[in-house]
Design a protein around this motif. Structure first.
Motif, short mmCIF file in Angstrom:
data_model
loop_
_atom_site.label_atom_id
_atom_site.label_comp_id
_atom_site.label_asym_id
_atom_site.label_seq_id
_atom_site.Cartn_x
_atom_site.Cartn_y
_atom_site.Cartn_z
N ALA A 129 0.84 -1.20 0.00
CA ALA A 129 0.00 0.00 0.00
C ALA A 129 0.87 1.25 0.00
O ALA A 129 0.61 2.21 -0.75
N ASN A 130 1.93 1.25 0.81
CA ASN A 130 2.85 2.39 0.84
C ASN A 130 3.56 2.57 -0.49
O ASN A 130 3.77 3.70 -0.95
N ALA B 5 2.32 1.75 -3.40
CA ALA B 5 1.32 2.29 -4.32
C ALA B 5 1.22 3.81 -4.16
O ALA B 5 1.15 4.55 -5.16
N LYS B 6 1.26 4.27 -2.93
CA LYS B 6 1.22 5.73 -2.68
C LYS B 6 2.50 6.39 -3.19
O LYS B 6 2.45 7.45 -3.81
N GLU B 7 3.63 5.76 -2.92
CA GLU B 7 4.93 6.27 -3.34
C GLU B 7 5.02 6.42 -4.86
O GLU B 7 5.58 7.40 -5.37
N LYS C 227 2.47 6.74 -6.83
CA LYS C 227 1.29 7.49 -7.28
C LYS C 227 0.43 6.64 -8.22
O LYS C 227 -0.15 7.14 -9.20
N GLU D 293 -2.49 4.70 -9.93
CA GLU D 293 -3.91 5.00 -10.10
C GLU D 293 -4.72 3.73 -10.34
O GLU D 293 -5.94 3.73 -10.32
N THR E 86 -6.03 1.13 0.14
CA THR E 86 -5.52 2.26 -0.63
C THR E 86 -6.60 3.11 -1.28
O THR E 86 -6.34 4.26 -1.66
N ILE F 78 -7.61 2.36 -4.16
CA ILE F 78 -7.24 2.23 -5.57
C ILE F 78 -7.82 0.91 -6.11
O ILE F 78 -7.72 -0.12 -5.46
#
Length: 141
Positions: free
Chosen positions: A44-45, A47-49, A51, A53, A85, A87
């Motif tokens: 999850a981190n 995926a955020k890192e 960006k 979509e 997330t 997402i």
């Protein structure tokens, strides 16, 4: 759209991403984690890192197309990851990706410990590239 792929493993999980043009999948990292809860958090981190979509999760079907315990685990992971997330996660058949990844590494003469450390990342890249190719042809819409 930035798309991230996940090749789940019991000890190592490969991650790949593509840029906004969705042209080419690239290896990103390998997450070394055995705890399902910690793995979910780390992916999850990531995926955020990146960006991301959209997230593509490899679906380990049996060669006859049936789904066993590993496929059920992958589907559950994708659902949990989407919930974590926010997402969307989609599944991508990953049959043959590890064999293809080994063949790529054979042609680059990648051996031993280095090979073990990158095989999952390469498999994630193949999963994502397969998804991108199908998406371009309209098969994943």
């Amino acid at each position: 759209m930035i798309i991230m792929s996940v090749d789940l493993g019991k000890a190592r999980t490969g991650i790949a991403v593509c840029d906004k043009t969705e042209f080419l999948a690239s290896p990103y990292t390998v997450i070394f984690e055995k705890s399902p809860k910690q793995l979910l958090e780390k992916v999850a981190n990531t995926a955020k890192e990146t960006k991301a979509e959209l997230i593509v999760v490899g679906l380990p079907k049996n060669m006859d197309g049936s789904e066993g315990e590993s496929a059920q685990n992958a589907r559950a992971f994708a659902e949990n990851l989407s919930n974590e997330t926010g997402i969307e996660c989609v599944m991508q058949d990953e049959r043959g990706t590890t064999i293809t990844a080994h063949n790529f590494l054979n042609t680059t003469n990648t051996r031993g410990k280095k090979r073990k450390n990158v095989i999952d990342e390469v498999a994630a890249t193949i999963i994502l590239q397969d998804y991108l190719d199908k998406r371009k042809s309209g098969l994943n819409r």
